[in-house]
Write a protein that holds these residues in place. Structure first.
Motif, PDB file in Angstrom:
ATOM      1  N   ASN A  29       0.838  -1.196   0.000  1.00  0.00           N
ATOM      2  CA  ASN A  29       0.000   0.000   0.000  1.00  0.00           C
ATOM      3  C   ASN A  29       0.872   1.244   0.000  1.00  0.00           C
ATOM      4  N   HIS A  31       0.581   5.227   0.427  1.00  0.00           N
ATOM      5  CA  HIS A  31      -0.351   6.258   0.891  1.00  0.00           C
ATOM      6  C   HIS A  31       0.330   7.619   0.858  1.00  0.00           C
ATOM      7  N   LYS A 107      -5.120  -0.858  -7.454  1.00  0.00           N
ATOM      8  CA  LYS A 107      -6.388  -0.312  -6.991  1.00  0.00           C
ATOM      9  C   LYS A 107      -6.129   1.059  -6.386  1.00  0.00           C
ATOM     10  N   LYS A 109      -7.715   4.417  -3.953  1.00  0.00           N
ATOM     11  CA  LYS A 109      -8.661   5.108  -3.091  1.00  0.00           C
ATOM     12  C   LYS A 109      -8.244   6.568  -3.068  1.00  0.00           C
ATOM     13  N   ASN A 111      -9.230  10.668  -2.121  1.00  0.00           N
ATOM     14  CA  ASN A 111     -10.037  11.614  -1.360  1.00  0.00           C
ATOM     15  C   ASN A 111      -9.763  13.028  -1.877  1.00  0.00           C
ATOM     16  N   THR A 185     -14.885  10.725  -1.601  1.00  0.00           N
ATOM     17  CA  THR A 185     -13.937   9.607  -1.663  1.00  0.00           C
ATOM     18  C   THR A 185     -14.373   8.659  -2.769  1.00  0.00           C
ATOM     19  N   GLU A 187     -13.290   4.966  -4.674  1.00  0.00           N
ATOM     20  CA  GLU A 187     -12.502   3.739  -4.680  1.00  0.00           C
ATOM     21  C   GLU A 187     -12.775   2.978  -5.974  1.00  0.00           C
ATOM     22  N   THR A 188     -11.730   2.431  -6.566  1.00  0.00           N
ATOM     23  CA  THR A 188     -11.910   1.687  -7.802  1.00  0.00           C
ATOM     24  C   THR A 188     -12.644   0.378  -7.544  1.00  0.00           C
ATOM     25  N   SER A 189     -13.535   0.038  -8.465  1.00  0.00           N
ATOM     26  CA  SER A 189     -14.224  -1.244  -8.425  1.00  0.00           C
ATOM     27  C   SER A 189     -13.364  -2.291  -9.137  1.00  0.00           C
ATOM     28  N   THR A 193      -9.937  -1.673 -11.955  1.00  0.00           N
ATOM     29  CA  THR A 193      -8.575  -2.008 -11.556  1.00  0.00           C
ATOM     30  C   THR A 193      -7.646  -1.961 -12.769  1.00  0.00           C
ATOM     31  N   GLU A 226      -4.373   6.692  -2.025  1.00  0.00           N
ATOM     32  CA  GLU A 226      -3.884   5.408  -1.550  1.00  0.00           C
ATOM     33  C   GLU A 226      -3.934   4.411  -2.707  1.00  0.00           C
TER      34      GLU A 226
END
Length: 232
Positions: A29, A31, A107, A109, A111, A185, A187-189, A193, A226
Motif C-alpha cells: 500500500n 499512501h 487499486k 482510493k 479523497n 472519496t 474507490e476503484t471497483s 482495476t 492510496e
C-alpha cells in the motif's frame, strides 16, 4: 520487495520527525497525504493548445495550497478553465522498487474536495457529471506531446487502453453556484482495476486526472491518494 518496503517504511518514520515529505508504505500500500506535501507527485495538463498566444485564458494553476473554507490543512490544488472543451488536468508519479518485468494490478482510493454539485447545468456539460476522473499507468513519463497526452487515456467518458474512468466530480452537498466545497472519496471497483507490467528496472508511472467536457473553470483539491499494488 517486502523487505525493501519495510526498510522504506522505517526511513519514512525517521523522515516524519524531520519534517520531510515521505511515502507512507505498508506492505504493497502506497499512501500519500497531501497535507504533508506533494510527495513527488507532479502536475500536468494536456488536450489543449499549449502554444496558444493567449494561454492565460486557460487559468492553469496548481500547487500545495490551504484547503477552502470549512476545512483545515493543505491539499494539492489543480485548476483550469476548459476553453478547449477537452482539458485534461492530471497528477503523475513514478513508482519504484517493484519486481522487474512483472505483472501487477493497481487499486486506488482517492479523497478530494469538489465544489461541483449533483445535477447542475453548465457550459457544454455539467461541472460535476461531465468532468470524468481517470486512473492510468505508463512505462514512460505521461506528458503533453503536441496537443494530446502521450498515453492512450481515452476521451472524456471513454476508457483508454492504459486508463480507466473511475468516477466524476459531482458531489453530494455541493451547490450549483460552486460556492461550497464538499468531501468526496472514490474507490476503484473490480472493473476499474489497472493491469500493467513493470519495466526491467521495476518501475511504473501512475497518473490520476480529470477529463473535462465542462467548458468552465474547475478547481479541485486532492487530499490523499492510496494505491494498492498486487503482483501476479
Amino acid at each position: 520487495m517486502k523487505q525493501l518496503l519495510r526498510t522504506t517504511s522505517l526511513a519514512c518514520c525517521l523522515a516524519l520527525m524531520t519534517g520531510c515529505e515521505i511515502d507512507d508504505l505498508s506492505g504493497d500500500n502506497y499512501h500519500y497525504d497531501f497535507n504533508l506535501g506533494s510527495h513527488g507527485w507532479q502536475v500536468g495538463y494536456s488536450d489543449y493548445p499549449a502554444d496558444y498566444e493567449n494561454i492565460e485564458i486557460y487559468q492553469l494553476q496548481h500547487g500545495i495550497r490551504p484547503l477552502p473554507q470549512g476545512f483545515s490543512g493543505q491539499g494539492l490544488m489543480i485548476s483550469g478553465h476548459n476553453r478547449s472543451d477537452d482539458l485534461f488536468m492530471f497528477m503523475k508519479r513514478k513508482i519504484s522498487g517493484l519486481q522487474p518485468s512483472s505483472r501487477y494490478t493497481a487499486k486506488l482510493k482517492l479523497n478530494l474536495l469538489s465544489n461541483a454539485g449533483v445535477g447542475c447545468m453548465g457550459i457544454g456539460g455539467s461541472p460535476g457529471e461531465s468532468v470524468y476522473l481517470k486512473f492510468g499507468y505508463a512505462d514512460i513519463e505521461p506528458k503533453q506531446v503536441g496537443y494530446y497526452l502521450n498515453v492512450p487515456k481515452g476521451n472524456q467518458a471513454e476508457n483508454g487502453s492504459q486508463a480507466k474512468v473511475i468516477g466524476n466530480l459531482a458531489t453530494e452537498g455541493a451547490n450549483c453556484e460552486a460556492t461550497l466545497y464538499k468531501d468526496k472519496t472514490i474507490e476503484t471497483s473490480s472493473v476499474q482495476t489497472l493491469n500493467f507490467t513493470s519495466d526491467a528496472n521495476g518501475t511504473i508511472w501512475l497518473f490520476i486526472g480529470t477529463d473535462s467536457g465542462f467548458e468552465g473553470l474547475t478547481t479541485l483539491y486532492y487530499r490523499s491518494v492510496e494505491i494498492q499494488l498486487k503482483a501476479g
